[in-house]
Design an enzyme around this catalytic site. Sequence first.
Site, PDB file in Angstrom:
ATOM      1  N   ASN A   7       0.852  -1.192   0.000  1.00 57.74           N
ATOM      2  CA  ASN A   7       0.000   0.000   0.000  1.00 57.74           C
ATOM      3  C   ASN A   7       0.895   1.253   0.000  1.00 57.74           C
ATOM      4  OD1 ASN A   7      -1.424   2.289   1.031  1.00 57.74           O
ATOM      5  ND2 ASN A   7      -3.083   0.934   1.669  1.00 57.74           N
ATOM      6  N   ASP A   9      -0.153   4.487  -0.252  1.00 63.38           N
ATOM      7  CA  ASP A   9      -0.891   5.735   0.047  1.00 63.38           C
ATOM      8  C   ASP A   9       0.007   6.810   0.643  1.00 63.38           C
ATOM      9  OD1 ASP A   9      -3.194   4.454  -0.688  1.00 63.38           O
ATOM     10  OD2 ASP A   9      -3.977   4.215   1.351  1.00 63.38           O
ATOM     11  N   HIS A  10       0.907   6.393   1.546  1.00 66.93           N
ATOM     12  CA  HIS A  10       1.645   7.428   2.283  1.00 66.93           C
ATOM     13  C   HIS A  10       2.831   8.007   1.513  1.00 66.93           C
ATOM     14  CE1 HIS A  10      -1.195   7.150   5.314  1.00 66.93           C
ATOM     15  NE2 HIS A  10      -0.886   5.920   5.682  1.00 66.93           N
ATOM     16  N   ARG A  18       3.682  19.006   0.065  1.00 66.12           N
ATOM     17  CA  ARG A  18       4.209  20.183  -0.629  1.00 66.12           C
ATOM     18  C   ARG A  18       3.435  20.521  -1.902  1.00 66.12           C
ATOM     19  NH1 ARG A  18       9.354  22.328   0.730  1.00 66.12           N
ATOM     20  NH2 ARG A  18       9.322  22.302   2.991  1.00 66.12           N
ATOM     21  N   HIS A  43      -5.705   3.513  -1.716  1.00 65.16           N
ATOM     22  CA  HIS A  43      -7.032   3.839  -1.183  1.00 65.16           C
ATOM     23  C   HIS A  43      -7.426   5.212  -1.708  1.00 65.16           C
ATOM     24  CE1 HIS A  43      -9.695   4.127   2.716  1.00 65.16           C
ATOM     25  NE2 HIS A  43     -10.368   4.397   1.629  1.00 65.16           N
ATOM     26  N   ARG A  45      -9.648   7.892  -1.178  1.00 65.53           N
ATOM     27  CA  ARG A  45     -10.611   8.340  -0.161  1.00 65.53           C
ATOM     28  C   ARG A  45     -11.492   9.453  -0.712  1.00 65.53           C
ATOM     29  NH1 ARG A  45      -9.038   6.573   5.295  1.00 65.53           N
ATOM     30  NH2 ARG A  45     -10.752   7.886   5.973  1.00 65.53           N
ATOM     31  N   ARG A  49      -7.258  12.698   0.369  1.00 66.84           N
ATOM     32  CA  ARG A  49      -6.167  13.245   1.191  1.00 66.84           C
ATOM     33  C   ARG A  49      -4.797  12.698   0.785  1.00 66.84           C
ATOM     34  NH1 ARG A  49      -7.481  10.220   6.892  1.00 66.84           N
ATOM     35  NH2 ARG A  49      -9.496  11.156   6.533  1.00 66.84           N
ATOM     36  N   HIS A  50      -4.758  11.537   0.162  1.00 65.01           N
ATOM     37  CA  HIS A  50      -3.458  11.067  -0.346  1.00 65.01           C
ATOM     38  C   HIS A  50      -3.551  10.712  -1.831  1.00 65.01           C
ATOM     39  CE1 HIS A  50      -5.306   7.414   1.146  1.00 65.01           C
ATOM     40  NE2 HIS A  50      -4.961   7.610   2.396  1.00 65.01           N
ATOM     41  N   GLU A  70      -8.703   0.245  -2.858  1.00 67.63           N
ATOM     42  CA  GLU A  70      -9.547   0.312  -1.657  1.00 67.63           C
ATOM     43  C   GLU A  70     -10.442   1.530  -1.781  1.00 67.63           C
ATOM     44  OE1 GLU A  70      -6.992   0.692   1.705  1.00 67.63           O
ATOM     45  OE2 GLU A  70      -6.145  -1.284   1.465  1.00 67.63           O
ATOM     46  N   THR A 101      -8.446   3.655   8.247  1.00 69.34           N
ATOM     47  CA  THR A 101      -9.641   2.821   8.363  1.00 69.34           C
ATOM     48  C   THR A 101      -9.665   2.183   9.746  1.00 69.34           C
ATOM     49  OG1 THR A 101      -9.165   2.321   6.051  1.00 69.34           O
ATOM     50  CG2 THR A 101     -10.969   1.116   7.081  1.00 69.34           C
ATOM     51  N   GLU A 151     -11.004  -9.435   3.310  1.00 72.98           N
ATOM     52  CA  GLU A 151      -9.737  -9.046   3.920  1.00 72.98           C
ATOM     53  C   GLU A 151     -10.007  -8.895   5.412  1.00 72.98           C
ATOM     54  OE1 GLU A 151      -7.419  -5.861   2.149  1.00 72.98           O
ATOM     55  OE2 GLU A 151      -6.550  -5.362   4.090  1.00 72.98           O
ATOM     56  N   HIS A 193      -3.670  -4.453   7.869  1.00 70.79           N
ATOM     57  CA  HIS A 193      -3.822  -3.261   8.699  1.00 70.79           C
ATOM     58  C   HIS A 193      -2.938  -3.350   9.938  1.00 70.79           C
ATOM     59  CE1 HIS A 193      -5.360   0.446  10.280  1.00 70.79           C
ATOM     60  NE2 HIS A 193      -5.999   0.625   9.154  1.00 70.79           N
ATOM     61  N   GLY A 194      -2.036  -2.387  10.046  1.00 66.55           N
ATOM     62  CA  GLY A 194      -1.178  -2.284  11.222  1.00 66.55           C
ATOM     63  C   GLY A 194      -0.056  -3.312  11.272  1.00 66.55           C
ATOM     64  N   GLY A 215       1.147  -1.253   4.356  1.00 67.92           N
ATOM     65  CA  GLY A 215       1.549   0.053   3.853  1.00 67.92           C
ATOM     66  C   GLY A 215       2.431   0.853   4.781  1.00 67.92           C
ATOM     67  N   HIS A 216       1.857   1.319   5.883  1.00 68.58           N
ATOM     68  CA  HIS A 216       2.512   2.325   6.714  1.00 68.58           C
ATOM     69  C   HIS A 216       3.904   1.896   7.167  1.00 68.58           C
ATOM     70  CE1 HIS A 216       3.234   4.899  10.236  1.00 68.58           C
ATOM     71  NE2 HIS A 216       2.574   5.785   9.536  1.00 68.58           N
TER      72      HIS A 216
HETATM   73  N1  PXP Z   1      -5.980  -2.969   4.328  1.00 71.20           N
HETATM   74  C1  PXP Z   1      -6.920  -1.993   4.360  1.00 71.20           C
HETATM   75  C2  PXP Z   1      -8.319  -2.349   3.989  1.00 71.20           C
HETATM   76  C3  PXP Z   1      -6.593  -0.669   4.728  1.00 71.20           C
HETATM   77  O1  PXP Z   1      -7.554   0.279   4.758  1.00 71.20           O
HETATM   78  C4  PXP Z   1      -5.244  -0.375   5.012  1.00 71.20           C
HETATM   79  C5  PXP Z   1      -4.867   1.043   5.340  1.00 71.20           C
HETATM   80  O2  PXP Z   1      -5.065   1.841   4.234  1.00 71.20           O
HETATM   81  C6  PXP Z   1      -4.302  -1.404   4.943  1.00 71.20           C
HETATM   82  C7  PXP Z   1      -4.690  -2.696   4.630  1.00 71.20           C
HETATM   83  C8  PXP Z   1      -2.852  -1.165   5.220  1.00 71.20           C
HETATM   84  O3  PXP Z   1      -2.704  -0.803   6.552  1.00 71.20           O
HETATM   85  P1  PXP Z   1      -1.270  -0.289   7.071  1.00 71.20           P
HETATM   86  O4  PXP Z   1      -0.998   0.984   6.355  1.00 71.20           O
HETATM   87  O5  PXP Z   1      -1.498  -0.123   8.531  1.00 71.20           O
HETATM   88  O6  PXP Z   1      -0.279  -1.357   6.734  1.00 71.20           O
END
Ligand code: PXP
Length: 239
Positions: A7, A9-10, A18, A43, A45, A49-50, A70, A101, A151, A193-194, A215-216
């Site tokens: 992921n 997104d970030h 910027r 994602h 949104r 935002r990203h 997503e 999320t 998921e 997630h996480g 992702g993060h």
């Molecule tokens: N899966 C879903 C459905 C999510 O919404 C996210 C966060 O965008 C992730 C996975 C990835 O989560 P993380 O960025 O915490 O790894």
Amino acid sequence: MVLLGVNIDHVATLRNARGGQEPDIVQAALCAERHGADGITIHLREDRRHIKDADVRQIQSVIQTRLNLEMAATPEMIEIAREVKPYMVTLVPERREELTTEGGLDVVRLKDSLTRSVSALTEAGIKVSLFVDPSIEQLNACKAVGAPVVELHTGEYANAAIINPENAKPSLEQLFVAARYCQEIGLELNAGHGLTYENVGPVVALPGLIELNIGHNIVANAIFMGLGPAVAKMKALLA
Ligand code: PXP
């Protein structure tokens, strides 16, 4: 071997800070692929935002792997997905004020509208995944609305694991029970997630797991080691 959906997104969050083009999101997607990503997850949104609309189209047109988009199950997003045709759409709940999320979809409560969303996406040739908490009731509802994939939300496990691995055992067990139930009722299984280098190990062992979306942690580690090595390190942990 469990597949890795990266992921990014970030990368877009940093770019948008910027308002310019740096870091380039398309280059990030290609770099992740070169270093072992089996798919790219983004994602879109409601508040953009990203990830922006143009990012979705550009990434879809250049990547060699698979795009997992997503999004919330809104008419606007469904129209975009039907036009872009990503390999997969993962439907997630979305609140404007949340940082990320926060919980899984309440498929039980949203059964009728999700049945319509799943069928609109499926008709367009898109595989649909529903992001849900590890609950038998929710999994039954996912099956009932016609989604082939779920998921599982690993956030509760990940948060508990920050305190210590022992603390995370009950949430890990819930994920295992849910994963076994997916096999029983014929739902394909992704999770995410996480997840981090430290906590991903036990999740990789979920029965029937096809893909993890992460992702993060990868983007955060990329600051220190570069995106390629950060992806490769996660990929190695999944092996
Ligand atoms: N899966 C879903 C459905 C999510 O919404 C996210 C966060 O965008 C992730 C996975 C990835 O989560 P993380 O960025 O915490 O790894």
